[in-house]
Design a protein around this motif. Structure first.
Motif, PDB file in Angstrom:
ATOM      1  N   ASP A   8      21.342 -65.051   9.325  1.00 26.48           N
ATOM      2  CA  ASP A   8      21.179 -64.215  10.523  1.00 26.48           C
ATOM      3  C   ASP A   8      19.725 -63.772  10.622  1.00 26.48           C
ATOM      4  O   ASP A   8      18.953 -63.970   9.668  1.00 26.48           O
ATOM      5  N   LEU A   9      19.384 -63.162  11.755  1.00 27.86           N
ATOM      6  CA  LEU A   9      18.024 -62.612  11.928  1.00 27.86           C
ATOM      7  C   LEU A   9      18.132 -61.091  12.084  1.00 27.86           C
ATOM      8  O   LEU A   9      19.083 -60.580  12.685  1.00 27.86           O
ATOM      9  N   TYR A  10      17.135 -60.450  11.527  1.00 29.99           N
ATOM     10  CA  TYR A  10      17.142 -58.988  11.462  1.00 29.99           C
ATOM     11  C   TYR A  10      16.090 -58.428  12.419  1.00 29.99           C
ATOM     12  O   TYR A  10      14.951 -58.891  12.445  1.00 29.99           O
ATOM     13  N   GLN A  11      16.508 -57.459  13.235  1.00 27.80           N
ATOM     14  CA  GLN A  11      15.531 -56.854  14.152  1.00 27.80           C
ATOM     15  C   GLN A  11      15.707 -55.336  14.160  1.00 27.80           C
ATOM     16  O   GLN A  11      16.665 -54.809  14.715  1.00 27.80           O
ATOM     17  N   SER A  12      14.749 -54.654  13.506  1.00 33.51           N
ATOM     18  CA  SER A  12      14.850 -53.189  13.414  1.00 33.51           C
ATOM     19  C   SER A  12      14.198 -52.523  14.612  1.00 33.51           C
ATOM     20  O   SER A  12      14.488 -51.376  14.933  1.00 33.51           O
ATOM     21  N   GLY A  13      13.278 -53.229  15.271  1.00 33.95           N
ATOM     22  CA  GLY A  13      12.504 -52.607  16.358  1.00 33.95           C
ATOM     23  C   GLY A  13      11.124 -52.221  15.878  1.00 33.95           C
ATOM     24  O   GLY A  13      10.235 -51.978  16.679  1.00 33.95           O
ATOM     25  N   ILE A  14      10.956 -52.133  14.550  1.00 36.95           N
ATOM     26  CA  ILE A  14       9.616 -51.855  14.023  1.00 36.95           C
ATOM     27  C   ILE A  14       8.997 -53.190  13.637  1.00 36.95           C
ATOM     28  O   ILE A  14       9.413 -53.844  12.677  1.00 36.95           O
ATOM     29  N   THR A  15       8.035 -53.594  14.430  1.00 38.32           N
ATOM     30  CA  THR A  15       7.488 -54.944  14.331  1.00 38.32           C
ATOM     31  C   THR A  15       6.949 -55.241  12.937  1.00 38.32           C
ATOM     32  O   THR A  15       7.179 -56.333  12.396  1.00 38.32           O
ATOM     33  N   ALA A  16       6.213 -54.278  12.369  1.00 39.52           N
ATOM     34  CA  ALA A  16       5.594 -54.517  11.053  1.00 39.52           C
ATOM     35  C   ALA A  16       6.663 -54.856  10.014  1.00 39.52           C
ATOM     36  O   ALA A  16       6.435 -55.670   9.114  1.00 39.52           O
ATOM     37  N   TYR A  17       7.815 -54.227  10.148  1.00 42.75           N
ATOM     38  CA  TYR A  17       8.910 -54.452   9.208  1.00 42.75           C
ATOM     39  C   TYR A  17       9.574 -55.806   9.477  1.00 42.75           C
ATOM     40  O   TYR A  17       9.821 -56.595   8.565  1.00 42.75           O
ATOM     41  N   ASP A  18       9.820 -56.083  10.748  1.00 45.92           N
ATOM     42  CA  ASP A  18      10.501 -57.325  11.125  1.00 45.92           C
ATOM     43  C   ASP A  18       9.655 -58.566  10.826  1.00 45.92           C
ATOM     44  O   ASP A  18      10.173 -59.661  10.690  1.00 45.92           O
ATOM     45  N   ASN A  19       8.332 -58.365  10.758  1.00 48.11           N
ATOM     46  CA  ASN A  19       7.445 -59.505  10.510  1.00 48.11           C
ATOM     47  C   ASN A  19       7.275 -59.822   9.035  1.00 48.11           C
ATOM     48  O   ASN A  19       6.666 -60.831   8.689  1.00 48.11           O
ATOM     49  N   ARG A  20       7.750 -58.944   8.148  1.00 45.22           N
ATOM     50  CA  ARG A  20       7.443 -59.144   6.732  1.00 45.22           C
ATOM     51  C   ARG A  20       8.663 -59.154   5.818  1.00 45.22           C
ATOM     52  O   ARG A  20       8.578 -59.603   4.686  1.00 45.22           O
ATOM     53  N   THR A  21       9.783 -58.606   6.277  1.00 42.63           N
ATOM     54  CA  THR A  21      10.891 -58.362   5.351  1.00 42.63           C
ATOM     55  C   THR A  21      12.026 -59.374   5.531  1.00 42.63           C
ATOM     56  O   THR A  21      12.377 -59.722   6.661  1.00 42.63           O
ATOM     57  N   LEU A  22      12.581 -59.796   4.413  1.00 37.53           N
ATOM     58  CA  LEU A  22      13.794 -60.622   4.470  1.00 37.53           C
ATOM     59  C   LEU A  22      14.775 -60.102   3.420  1.00 37.53           C
ATOM     60  O   LEU A  22      14.391 -59.387   2.485  1.00 37.53           O
ATOM     61  N   PHE A  23      16.022 -60.421   3.598  1.00 33.90           N
ATOM     62  CA  PHE A  23      17.069 -59.908   2.704  1.00 33.90           C
ATOM     63  C   PHE A  23      17.824 -61.052   2.042  1.00 33.90           C
ATOM     64  O   PHE A  23      18.170 -62.044   2.710  1.00 33.90           O
ATOM     65  N   ILE A  24      18.041 -60.880   0.737  1.00 33.46           N
ATOM     66  CA  ILE A  24      18.976 -61.759   0.035  1.00 33.46           C
ATOM     67  C   ILE A  24      19.898 -60.853  -0.774  1.00 33.46           C
ATOM     68  O   ILE A  24      19.669 -59.630  -0.817  1.00 33.46           O
ATOM     69  N   LEU A  25      20.923 -61.431  -1.368  1.00 31.97           N
ATOM     70  CA  LEU A  25      21.834 -60.579  -2.149  1.00 31.97           C
ATOM     71  C   LEU A  25      21.127 -60.084  -3.414  1.00 31.97           C
ATOM     72  O   LEU A  25      20.258 -60.773  -3.954  1.00 31.97           O
ATOM     73  N   LEU A  26      21.511 -58.886  -3.858  1.00 26.15           N
ATOM     74  CA  LEU A  26      20.853 -58.261  -5.018  1.00 26.15           C
ATOM     75  C   LEU A  26      20.899 -59.177  -6.237  1.00 26.15           C
ATOM     76  O   LEU A  26      19.902 -59.366  -6.931  1.00 26.15           O
ATOM     77  N   LYS A  27      22.101 -59.753  -6.468  1.00 25.19           N
ATOM     78  CA  LYS A  27      22.246 -60.595  -7.668  1.00 25.19           C
ATOM     79  C   LYS A  27      21.325 -61.816  -7.582  1.00 25.19           C
ATOM     80  O   LYS A  27      20.719 -62.246  -8.559  1.00 25.19           O
ATOM     81  N   ASN A  28      21.171 -62.358  -6.352  1.00 26.50           N
ATOM     82  CA  ASN A  28      20.265 -63.489  -6.167  1.00 26.50           C
ATOM     83  C   ASN A  28      18.817 -63.072  -6.410  1.00 26.50           C
ATOM     84  O   ASN A  28      18.012 -63.829  -6.956  1.00 26.50           O
ATOM     85  N   ALA A  29      18.477 -61.858  -5.954  1.00 25.92           N
ATOM     86  CA  ALA A  29      17.107 -61.360  -6.129  1.00 25.92           C
ATOM     87  C   ALA A  29      16.800 -61.176  -7.608  1.00 25.92           C
ATOM     88  O   ALA A  29      15.719 -61.534  -8.084  1.00 25.92           O
ATOM     89  N   GLU A  30      17.772 -60.582  -8.317  1.00 24.69           N
ATOM     90  CA  GLU A  30      17.559 -60.355  -9.756  1.00 24.69           C
ATOM     91  C   GLU A  30      17.344 -61.698 -10.470  1.00 24.69           C
ATOM     92  O   GLU A  30      16.457 -61.836 -11.313  1.00 24.69           O
ATOM     93  N   ALA A  31      18.153 -62.675 -10.064  1.00 23.17           N
ATOM     94  CA  ALA A  31      18.018 -64.000 -10.668  1.00 23.17           C
ATOM     95  C   ALA A  31      16.686 -64.634 -10.280  1.00 23.17           C
ATOM     96  O   ALA A  31      15.978 -65.198 -11.113  1.00 23.17           O
ATOM     97  N   PHE A  32      16.313 -64.488  -9.008  1.00 28.19           N
ATOM     98  CA  PHE A  32      15.075 -65.099  -8.505  1.00 28.19           C
ATOM     99  C   PHE A  32      13.845 -64.529  -9.215  1.00 28.19           C
ATOM    100  O   PHE A  32      12.930 -65.246  -9.587  1.00 28.19           O
ATOM    101  N   PHE A  33      13.869 -63.177  -9.410  1.00 32.09           N
ATOM    102  CA  PHE A  33      12.720 -62.516 -10.045  1.00 32.09           C
ATOM    103  C   PHE A  33      12.861 -62.429 -11.565  1.00 32.09           C
ATOM    104  O   PHE A  33      11.965 -61.945 -12.248  1.00 32.09           O
ATOM    105  N   GLY A  34      14.000 -62.846 -12.061  1.00 27.42           N
ATOM    106  CA  GLY A  34      14.242 -62.785 -13.495  1.00 27.42           C
ATOM    107  C   GLY A  34      14.383 -61.359 -13.986  1.00 27.42           C
ATOM    108  O   GLY A  34      13.974 -61.022 -15.099  1.00 27.42           O
ATOM    109  N   ALA A  35      14.915 -60.494 -13.146  1.00 26.60           N
ATOM    110  CA  ALA A  35      15.037 -59.075 -13.506  1.00 26.60           C
ATOM    111  C   ALA A  35      16.439 -58.786 -14.050  1.00 26.60           C
ATOM    112  O   ALA A  35      17.397 -59.484 -13.705  1.00 26.60           O
ATOM    113  N   SER A  36      16.500 -57.744 -14.867  1.00 24.33           N
ATOM    114  CA  SER A  36      17.783 -57.430 -15.481  1.00 24.33           C
ATOM    115  C   SER A  36      18.546 -56.336 -14.720  1.00 24.33           C
ATOM    116  O   SER A  36      19.611 -55.914 -15.141  1.00 24.33           O
ATOM    117  N   GLY A  37      17.993 -55.857 -13.642  1.00 29.69           N
ATOM    118  CA  GLY A  37      18.677 -54.813 -12.861  1.00 29.69           C
ATOM    119  C   GLY A  37      17.851 -54.464 -11.640  1.00 29.69           C
ATOM    120  O   GLY A  37      16.832 -55.113 -11.367  1.00 29.69           O
TER     121      GLY A  37
END
Lengths: 254, 409
Positions: B198-227
């Motif tokens: 999906d696409l995310y639109q908050s109305g704040i352009t600076a935020y919409d131009n830079r931010t994306l979301f993935i699931l927390l567990k995927n992020a932890e795995a992607f960054f190699g973080a433990s929490g």
């Protein structure tokens, strides 16, 4: 030689003691009235006459406590008016005095009836209905009952002056002060005004002090005060002969 | 008598009365409209900020390095730091802190997330992005993530194995659309494929131009973080954010950011605008007050013989002043009523007017606010304005000397 009037039978209601009035014109002072002593009694029907600039109107304003003297004392119904503040003076004017001027000064935003009711509203002694009733009665006596709801712009000069008279009489004043009340009226209206004043004077004992140039008016007054150069030069009861006065037969100053 | 006389006088001079009332009406109406718009923009700004940032965010960044117990520990400490740098920083004891923070007074919700930097690649285009790993349910409670999705596929995002939600600005730049597969590249060069849900639109352009979301567990795995490396708090009263942040800072020893401090510069700008608006409205009121004073002074001068005759039949100076003050009050009251009515019409008209902004914040129509204070305060000022404007004429009317006026005509 000054001829002083004998006291009338009524109670003394207005006294002037050594009253002077000076007005500043430029750097100098002009004396308009000079040490005037006068007594007025209940039931007086008095004409104040004199040349233009003699001080008669100033005298009337002082008598009506619209102005204050430079020197001397004015006692109205036994009250020393010099000792009163603005509020008390206004109350005294409202309760004891009625004014009629050469120009009617009817307030344009009120009807004839409301104009007559205004002094009663200020006094607030009567209920609204009573004020209305009395105003209607006064207008009726002056032949204006039909025109009570007319605004000043819808009335003639004579009618307006009669409204002004009704307003002056609204609070049944002790003294009615009139400055040239018939000055702007034709002879028919002048007669109406004079006859009405006379009738009231006789029926109610109200005092009338009238500054006038109209011969007919002066000749029928009980008392005539003549002012010249700020001094009372004649003050006597009884009719004045036209030859004695400074009045022309047409009623205008000679 | 005072009210009667005052009312008749203002009714008698219709044109001047209409002009006086109109000047107050304009002042009151414009102030209501401007205040409503100002507040609307402020609220809108706050809502949008709050909608994309938590009221308070506790990060894994420590406020002070751990205490060094002695010289011989110094090297060890340095080593630990190097290690900490190699391994992504997370919040130690996340479970404990989560419970503790959730129990703080005024905290209504809490979410854990992992935020890091990365690159997104699609086709032949790359872009630096902020990658936020979130729990969809928790994130939705904190900032209404689901409401800002163009296709509303929140559930799909929660269940898809490698789903990603792109800020609408990122998607536009990459020319990517839902269904496309993009590559995320981490700081260490690791790559992973994600499918756009999906696409995310908050109305704040600076935020919409830079931010994306993935699931927390995927992020932890992607960054190699433990929490998680962030806790996000939603507060009962958003305005208490600074206080709560100070509390969490002292409690956890971790950097805590609140939305108020983070947006201080924009709030300063809003305050500056508020002052400018106040100046404009103040000027309008001063001009209308001068207009009324002028009209009433003219009336007093024209009516001086009437005033003298009123004094002759017993109206005292105080009552004369009161008649003119009452006129000012009536003009102010009628002007205030007219102003409230026109203010309401203006607010309604501007709120339904189809206008779009394409600056930092995008939206349709003006964000107008309806609040009784917005009406009552300008109305009170309008009434005061009428009253103040009539004070000079009232004083003047009470100063006439009746004998002089009648004598001189």
């Amino acid at each position: 030689m000054v001829e002083f009037c004998k006291p009338a039978a009524g109670k003394k209601i207005l006294e002037l003691r050594e009253v002077s009035k000076r007005l500043k014109s430029g750097d100098s002072w002009t004396t308009i009235l000079d040490a005037v002593n006068l007594d007025f009694y209940q039931g007086d029907f008095c004409a104040i006459v004199g040349n233009s600039g003699s001080g008669k109107s100033t005298l009337l304003y002082l008598l009506g406590i619209l102005d204050s003297p430079s020197d001397g004392k004015i006692l109205l119904d036994g009250i020393d008016t010099g000792a009163l503040d603005n509020r008390e003076l206004a109350k005294l004017r409202n309760e004891k005095l009625g004014f009629v001027f050469q120009f009617h000064y009817i307030l344009p935003e009120f009807t004839a009836l409301e104009n007559v009711m205004l002094p009663m509203m200020v006094a607030a002694r009567l209920s609204k209905a009573q004020q209305r009733e009395r105003a209607m009665m006064l207008l009726d006596q002056l032949g204006l009952a039909e025109r009570r709801n007319y605004y000043p712009s819808q009335l003639s000069g004579g009618q307006l002056q009669r409204v002004a008279i009704a307003r002056a009489l609204a609070n049944q004043p002790l003294i009615v002060l009139a400055d040239e009340p018939t000055g702007n009226l034709d002879s028919a209206n002048s007669k109406i005004v004079f006859d009405y004043f006379r009738k009231l004077n006789q029926e109610t004992g109200q005092t009338f002090l009238v500054v006038t140039h109209t011969v007919g008016f002066v000749q029928d007054c009980d008392r005539i005060i003549e002012i010249s150069d700020g001094k009372v030069i004649h003050d006597r009861r009884g009719p004045i002969a036209s030859s004695e006065s400074n009045l022309s037969p047409g009623g205008q100053p000679a | 008598m005072i009210l009667f006389s005052a009312w008749r006088q203002i009714r008698h001079r219709k044109k001047q009365t209409v002009a006086s009332i109109a000047s107050v009406t304009i002042g009151v109406g414009l102030s209501i409209m401007m205040a409503s718009m100002q507040l609307g923009f402020e609220n809108d700004f706050v809502e949008r900020i709050i909608a994309v940032t938590p009221h308070v965010q506790i990060t894994s960044e420590r406020l002070r390095p751990r205490p060094e117990l002695g010289r011989d520990r110094y090297e060890l400490s340095r080593v630990e730091r190097i290690r900490a740098f190699d391994k992504p920083m997370t919040i130690n004891g996340a479970g404990f802190w989560r419970e503790t923070l959730a129990g703080l007074p005024g905290v209504t919700d809490i979410s854990a997330s992992y935020t890091g930097q990365g690159l997104i690649s699609f086709g032949n285009k790359d872009q630096a992005v902020v990658i936020r790993g979130v729990d969809p349910v928790q994130e939705n409670r904190i900032n209404g993530l689901g409401d800002k999705l163009r296709l509303g596929r929140m559930e799909h995002f929660a269940t898809a194995p490698n789903g990603i939600i792109l800020g609408s600005g990122i998607a536009r730049r990459l020319a990517a659309k839902p269904g496309d597969t993009v590559t995320l590249i981490g700081e260490t060069g690791n790559r992973e494929l994600f499918r756009i849900i999906d696409l995310y639109q908050s109305g704040i352009t600076a935020y919409d131009n830079r931010t994306l979301f993935i699931l927390l567990k995927n992020a932890e795995a992607f960054f190699g973080a433990s929490g998680p490396n962030e806790f996000n708090l939603k507060l009962e009263d958003p305005n208490s954010a600074e206080r709560v942040a100070a509390l969490t800072r002292s409690l956890t020893g971790l950097e805590s950011r609140d939305w108020i401090s983070e947006n201080e510069n924009i709030r300063g700008e809003l305050n500056r605008r508020r002052m400018i608006n106040l100046g404009i409205v103040g000027t309008i009121f001063v001009v209308s007050a001068f207009g009324i004073t002028n009209i009433m002074l003219m009336s007093v001068m024209n009516k001086k013989r009437d005033i003298a005759i009123m004094q002759a039949f017993g109206v005292n100076r105080t009552a004369l002043s009161a008649i003119y003050l009452m006129q000012g009050l009536i003009l102010g009251l009628l002007g205030a009523l007219g102003g409230m009515l026109s203010g309401a019409v203006l607010i309604y008209a501007l709120s339904v007017l189809p206008v779009s902004f394409t600056a930092t914040i995008t939206r349709q129509g003006f964000p107008m606010v309806w609040a009784w204070q917005l009406f009552l305060i300008p109305a009170a000022v309008g009434i005061f304005c009428g009253l103040a404007a009539s004070s000079v004429p009232a004083w003047r009317a009470s100063r006439f000397k009746p004998a002089e006026v009648i004598r001189n005509g």
